[in-house]
Design a protein around this motif. Structure first.
Motif, PDB file in Angstrom:
ATOM      1  N   ASP A   1     -18.399 -41.420 -39.370  1.00  0.00           N
ATOM      2  CA  ASP A   1     -18.954 -42.608 -39.466  1.00  0.00           C
ATOM      3  C   ASP A   1     -18.328 -43.825 -40.188  1.00  0.00           C
ATOM      4  O   ASP A   1     -18.640 -45.063 -40.087  1.00  0.00           O
ATOM      5  CB  ASP A   1     -20.522 -42.489 -40.113  1.00  0.00           C
ATOM      6  N   PHE A   2     -17.590 -43.513 -41.088  1.00  0.00           N
ATOM      7  CA  PHE A   2     -16.625 -44.615 -41.957  1.00  0.00           C
ATOM      8  C   PHE A   2     -15.997 -45.541 -40.986  1.00  0.00           C
ATOM      9  O   PHE A   2     -15.408 -45.148 -40.170  1.00  0.00           O
ATOM     10  CB  PHE A   2     -15.908 -43.949 -42.795  1.00  0.00           C
ATOM     11  N   ASP A   3     -16.302 -46.771 -41.327  1.00  0.00           N
ATOM     12  CA  ASP A   3     -15.737 -47.900 -40.413  1.00  0.00           C
ATOM     13  C   ASP A   3     -14.498 -48.221 -40.935  1.00  0.00           C
ATOM     14  O   ASP A   3     -13.943 -49.531 -40.036  1.00  0.00           O
ATOM     15  CB  ASP A   3     -16.917 -49.224 -40.149  1.00  0.00           C
ATOM     16  N   GLY A   4     -13.637 -47.826 -41.507  1.00  0.00           N
ATOM     17  CA  GLY A   4     -12.414 -48.117 -42.244  1.00  0.00           C
ATOM     18  C   GLY A   4     -11.486 -47.490 -41.359  1.00  0.00           C
ATOM     19  O   GLY A   4     -11.619 -46.763 -40.405  1.00  0.00           O
ATOM     20  N   THR A   5     -10.403 -47.362 -42.216  1.00  0.00           N
ATOM     21  CA  THR A   5      -9.166 -46.500 -41.838  1.00  0.00           C
ATOM     22  C   THR A   5      -9.184 -45.231 -42.538  1.00  0.00           C
ATOM     23  O   THR A   5      -9.177 -45.456 -43.997  1.00  0.00           O
ATOM     24  CB  THR A   5      -8.012 -47.396 -41.799  1.00  0.00           C
ATOM     25  N   LEU A   6      -8.765 -44.014 -42.264  1.00  0.00           N
ATOM     26  CA  LEU A   6      -8.639 -43.070 -42.725  1.00  0.00           C
ATOM     27  C   LEU A   6      -7.367 -42.155 -42.650  1.00  0.00           C
ATOM     28  O   LEU A   6      -6.822 -42.068 -41.634  1.00  0.00           O
ATOM     29  CB  LEU A   6      -9.940 -41.985 -42.538  1.00  0.00           C
TER      30      LEU A   6
END
Length: 544
Positions: A489-494
């Motif tokens: 669900d994290f909307d950044g870059t992983l």
């Protein structure tokens, strides 16, 4: 083979578990499951004879050999990798030397008719029988196979053990245990320090060569592949399922539903019967029926429903500030230490919103490249971070770097700044450190609890590039699933460095493979990558 009867563990006025009984059979491959802190490692230590139970007993045949790999161990220095691993056969070498000594004594003595001479012959015969029953003729070949399978190179064999990190020394210890071929092998988180290839080798070994195995692991794929029985430690009790982990989850759900159904039906029956008694207890014509129902209620064996462990991590990353389109761009990036090249000519572009995995054998440069991105170490080539990139970083050894003398609350209070300080208690509660748990000292926390505490730091300020180096080590399966969902669900870059196939499956869409001093990009998920690797190696095999 081994019988555990009425086992209980109590300390500090609280009971970890009580009256646990079960049997370990000859070819059992058992997964020991339960949440962090349920007592799994403690139970393993008791079975290994490392610590005593408060009550109860363990019965095993006299000749039964039990070997134990703990989560943390100290290995001795002074030997090479090969010599230390070959210590697995030390007992056989001692037996061989003893047989030689006794035979020499027999050759020199002439009192053939005496009782002591006959006793000597009997002793040689007994030891020889034991010795030849152990197939250790090709022990050097066995040592070589185990070390290569667990990821060592031939040139590592003659290096001193002190030259290796804790994770590699753990592999040496694991190789020794496997080569001893014990009757029961107790493994506490054996995959934490292994890469994907070594895990697959270990799976094959345990399935095809081991006798009885009890394993604690949070690698779902690993335990599903190797185990045929699941022991669940929960709420101070133990439940025994003759199936692997995934099947056990289904059966446990079914059992609880059946219990709930039977309980609800009994409660309805009790309510109906009580209502009948109350309504007709003064009525003469119904006296016999009323008395009969009163007796029925008195004799009723009340049903219960297994209490469910409702504690759960509540994890949601705050919205990410917008970064540039390309958070990380690498142009011919490389890293050398003196003569040793870790990797060279890495050309990688990570786009905003990408979720990528770094995979490969240990020592091939995954954590090194992360340190380059973090600007912790120098490197060759050009590495550019994009506009407004704000990094959140979880290091592989983050949990072990915590100050053991601080409390849980102090650990977070010391680093929190600004408005978030007013929400520390809520944040701790979401990570299962509510109430008295927040006053615990770090030194009494389990490995999983320390990892959770170290992770809280990632939520203390907004981030848009999240870099996680082995985040799932020591996390139980439930917590791991929650972390995986939060990262999805994290909307950044992983960017995630991991050897946990199940964790990466469905989470990442790009895999960077580290090996042979280079980094290769694969535009696929983890299982497609593994399938592809299998085909590659088969093709290479055919070419050879």
């Amino acid at each position: 083979m081994i019988s555990i009867d009425g086992l209980a563990v109590e300390f500090g006025g609280s009971t970890l578990f009580s009256d646990i009984s079960f049997v370990i059979n000859e070819k059992d491959r058992i997964a020991l499951m339960g949440k962090n802190g349920a007592g799994k490692s403690t139970l393993l230590k008791i079975l290994a004879g490392v610590r005593p139970p408060s009550r109860g007993k363990i019965s095993a045949p006299k000749e039964c050999v039990i070997s134990y790999l703990p989560q943390h161990l100290m290995t001795e220095d002074g030997r090479t990798v090969f010599e230390e691993t070959a210590q697995a056969f030390a007992q056989q070498h001692e037996m061989e030397a003893e047989i030689e000594r006794l035979n020499k004594e027999l050759e020199t003595r002439t009192d053939y008719e005496t009782d002591s001479y006959m006793a000597l012959i009997e002793e040689v015969s007994t030891i020889s029988e034991k010795f030849y029953a152990i197939d250790a003729t090709n022990y050097e070949e066995d040592v070589e196979k185990a070390l290569l399978g667990l990821g060592f190179l031939r040139e590592d064999f003659n290096r001193q053990t002190k030259d290796f990190s804790g994770g590699w020394r753990m592999r040496i210890e694991l190789a020794k245990l496997l080569l001893q071929k014990p009757d029961v092998l107790l493994l506490d988180e054996p995959t934490n320090h292994l890469d994907i290839e070594s895990i697959q080798w270990l799976e094959d070994f345990l399935i095809n060569s081991a006798k009885a195995v009890i394993v604690i692991s949070h690698d779902r794929k690993f335990i599903d592949n190797i185990t045929t029985r699941t022991l669940e430690v929960t709420m101070g009790r133990i439940y025994d399922y003759k199936v692997n982990y995934s099947k056990y989850l289904e059966l446990r759900k079914e059992r609880r539903e059946q219990q709930q159904k039977a309980y609800d039906e009994q409660q309805r029956f009790i309510a109906d019967t009580t209502e009948f008694i109350d309504r007709f207890k003064g009525t003469y014509s119904k006296t016999t029926q009323v008395q009969s129902r009163v007796k029925m209620l008195e004799k009723l064996d009340l049903l219960g429903v297994d209490e469910e462990d409702s504690s759960a991590l509540r994890l949601k990353f705050p919205p990410s500030p917008r970064s540039g389109n390309y958070p990380v761009i690498m142009d011919n990036v490389g890293k050398t230490y003196g003569e040793h090249t870790v990797f060279r000519n890495a050309n990688i572009t990570v786009e905003r919103g990408d979720k990528v995995a770094f995979v490969g054998k240990n020592g091939e440069g995954k954590s090194t490249l992360v340190k380059c991105i973090m600007k912790e170490i120098e490197h060759d080539g050009t590495l550019t971070l994009g506009h407004n990139v704000q990094i959140g970083y979880f290091a592989q050894n983050q949990a072990s770097m915590l100050d053991e003398n601080l409390t849980v609350f102090q650990t977070i209070d010391d680093v929190a700044k600004g408005d978030i300080r007013n929400k520390i208690r809520d944040l701790l509660g979401a990570f299962m450190f509510g109430g008295e748990e927040s006053t615990k000292k770090v030194k009494v926390l389990s490995g999983g609890e320390r990892t959770r505490l170290a992770m809280i730091k990632l939520l203390l300020e907004p981030i848009n590039l999240l870099i996680l180096d082995e985040p799932t080590n020591h996390l139980d399966l439930k917590t791991k699933d929650i972390l995986k969902q939060a990262l999805a669900d994290f909307d950044g870059t992983l960017v995630v460095v991991s050897h946990d196939r199940d964790f990466l499956d469905g989470l990442v869409t790009k895999v960077y493979e580290f090996g042979n001093k280079k980094i290769t990009e694969h535009l696929c998920g983890i299982y497609e990558f593994l399938e592809k690797k299998k085909m590659d190696s088969l093709n290479e095999l055919e070419k050879k």
